[in-house]
Write a protein that holds these residues in place. Structure first.
Motif, mmCIF file in Angstrom:
data_model
loop_
_atom_site.group_PDB
_atom_site.id
_atom_site.type_symbol
_atom_site.label_atom_id
_atom_site.label_comp_id
_atom_site.label_asym_id
_atom_site.label_seq_id
_atom_site.Cartn_x
_atom_site.Cartn_y
_atom_site.Cartn_z
ATOM 1 N N CYS A 133 0.818 -1.220 0.000
ATOM 2 C CA CYS A 133 0.000 0.000 0.000
ATOM 3 C C CYS A 133 0.849 1.267 0.000
ATOM 4 O O CYS A 133 0.338 2.358 -0.283
ATOM 5 N N LEU A 134 2.127 1.170 0.293
ATOM 6 C CA LEU A 134 2.939 2.353 0.550
ATOM 7 C C LEU A 134 3.471 3.103 -0.671
ATOM 8 O O LEU A 134 3.585 4.325 -0.612
ATOM 9 N N PRO A 135 3.813 2.451 -1.794
ATOM 10 C CA PRO A 135 4.435 3.204 -2.888
ATOM 11 C C PRO A 135 3.659 4.428 -3.371
ATOM 12 O O PRO A 135 4.253 5.406 -3.751
ATOM 13 N N GLY A 136 2.381 4.455 -3.360
ATOM 14 C CA GLY A 136 1.647 5.623 -3.821
ATOM 15 C C GLY A 136 1.123 6.499 -2.701
ATOM 16 O O GLY A 136 0.429 7.472 -2.942
ATOM 17 N N HIS A 137 1.475 6.193 -1.484
ATOM 18 C CA HIS A 137 0.846 6.866 -0.332
ATOM 19 C C HIS A 137 1.885 7.331 0.678
ATOM 20 O O HIS A 137 1.937 6.781 1.776
ATOM 21 N N PHE A 138 2.672 8.182 0.527
ATOM 22 C CA PHE A 138 2.900 9.166 -0.532
ATOM 23 C C PHE A 138 4.359 9.075 -0.956
ATOM 24 O O PHE A 138 5.211 8.860 -0.100
ATOM 25 N N PRO A 139 4.660 9.266 -2.246
ATOM 26 C CA PRO A 139 6.045 9.144 -2.723
ATOM 27 C C PRO A 139 6.980 10.085 -1.946
ATOM 28 O O PRO A 139 6.691 11.256 -1.756
ATOM 29 N N GLY A 140 8.088 9.531 -1.476
ATOM 30 C CA GLY A 140 9.062 10.317 -0.736
ATOM 31 C C GLY A 140 8.783 10.439 0.748
ATOM 32 O O GLY A 140 9.677 10.746 1.523
ATOM 33 N N GLY A 150 -5.154 5.099 6.171
ATOM 34 C CA GLY A 150 -6.133 4.870 7.225
ATOM 35 C C GLY A 150 -6.841 3.533 7.094
ATOM 36 O O GLY A 150 -7.137 2.883 8.099
ATOM 37 N N VAL A 151 -7.093 3.094 5.876
ATOM 38 C CA VAL A 151 -7.791 1.824 5.681
ATOM 39 C C VAL A 151 -6.966 0.654 6.207
ATOM 40 O O VAL A 151 -7.523 -0.324 6.713
ATOM 41 N N VAL A 152 -5.642 0.756 6.159
ATOM 42 C CA VAL A 152 -4.782 -0.304 6.688
ATOM 43 C C VAL A 152 -4.828 -0.288 8.219
ATOM 44 O O VAL A 152 -4.863 -1.345 8.853
ATOM 45 N N VAL A 153 -4.867 0.874 8.807
ATOM 46 C CA VAL A 153 -5.018 0.987 10.260
ATOM 47 C C VAL A 153 -6.363 0.401 10.679
ATOM 48 O O VAL A 153 -6.451 -0.371 11.645
ATOM 49 N N LEU A 154 -7.424 0.733 9.945
ATOM 50 C CA LEU A 154 -8.763 0.219 10.282
ATOM 51 C C LEU A 154 -8.844 -1.295 10.103
ATOM 52 O O LEU A 154 -9.594 -1.962 10.824
ATOM 53 N N GLU A 155 -8.085 -1.843 9.174
ATOM 54 C CA GLU A 155 -8.034 -3.300 9.020
ATOM 55 C C GLU A 155 -7.514 -3.947 10.308
ATOM 56 O O GLU A 155 -8.004 -4.999 10.732
ATOM 57 N N GLN A 156 -6.567 -3.317 10.956
ATOM 58 C CA GLN A 156 -6.045 -3.845 12.219
ATOM 59 C C GLN A 156 -7.086 -3.735 13.333
ATOM 60 O O GLN A 156 -7.154 -4.606 14.205
ATOM 61 N N VAL A 157 -7.881 -2.686 13.307
ATOM 62 C CA VAL A 157 -8.984 -2.564 14.272
ATOM 63 C C VAL A 157 -9.957 -3.724 14.075
ATOM 64 O O VAL A 157 -10.394 -4.367 15.044
ATOM 65 N N LEU A 158 -10.292 -4.018 12.829
ATOM 66 C CA LEU A 158 -11.186 -5.144 12.527
ATOM 67 C C LEU A 158 -10.586 -6.453 13.023
ATOM 68 O O LEU A 158 -11.282 -7.267 13.639
ATOM 69 N N ARG A 159 -9.304 -6.672 12.780
ATOM 70 C CA ARG A 159 -8.660 -7.916 13.245
ATOM 71 C C ARG A 159 -8.730 -8.041 14.767
ATOM 72 O O ARG A 159 -8.956 -9.126 15.296
ATOM 73 N N ALA A 161 -3.305 11.569 14.031
ATOM 74 C CA ALA A 161 -1.892 11.625 13.683
ATOM 75 C C ALA A 161 -1.578 10.465 12.742
ATOM 76 O O ALA A 161 -2.245 9.431 12.798
ATOM 77 N N PRO A 162 -0.574 10.623 11.894
ATOM 78 C CA PRO A 162 -0.236 9.556 10.955
ATOM 79 C C PRO A 162 0.590 8.446 11.604
ATOM 80 O O PRO A 162 1.281 8.673 12.604
#
Length: 99
Positions: free
Chosen positions: A11-18, A24-33, A55-56
């Motif tokens: 998920c990281l290469p486009g979020h955000f370059p550099g 947030g959707v990856v963080v929420l996936e952990q909440v679901l787990r 915060a990020p």
């Protein structure tokens, strides 16, 4: 429940370059787990009636999910140490949650 998103997560290469940030959707996936682990089963027909990101989360940082409540409704908080990253509410359809 603690989690870390690896630097090579797809998920990281486009979020955000550099300056990659964990979406947030990856963080929420952990909440679901975490909620599924507490319920002891997969949850279906989920709603997130309230979510706020404060915060990020950066790749490689460890965060933890804290749940209050039980199936089918939880309030959650995601922490990085003492810093609150996100909070909200997760609601599962009664058919997809333990009674």
């Amino acid at each position: 429940m603690q989690f870390t998103v690896a630097h090579d997560h797809p998920c990281l290469p486009g979020h955000f370059p550099g300056r990659p940030l964990v979406p947030g959707v990856v963080v929420l996936e952990q909440v679901l787990r975490a909620a599924e682990a507490q319920a002891g089963m997969p949850l279906a027909a989920l709603r997130l009636p309230q979510v706020k990101f404060m915060a990020p989360l950066l790749p490689g940082q460890t965060a933890s999910v804290e749940l209050d409540g039980q199936a089918p409704r939880w309030k959650f908080r995601v922490w990085r140490g003492d810093e609150l990253l996100a909070r909200g509410e997760l609601v599962a359809d009664a058919e997809g949650a333990a009674a």
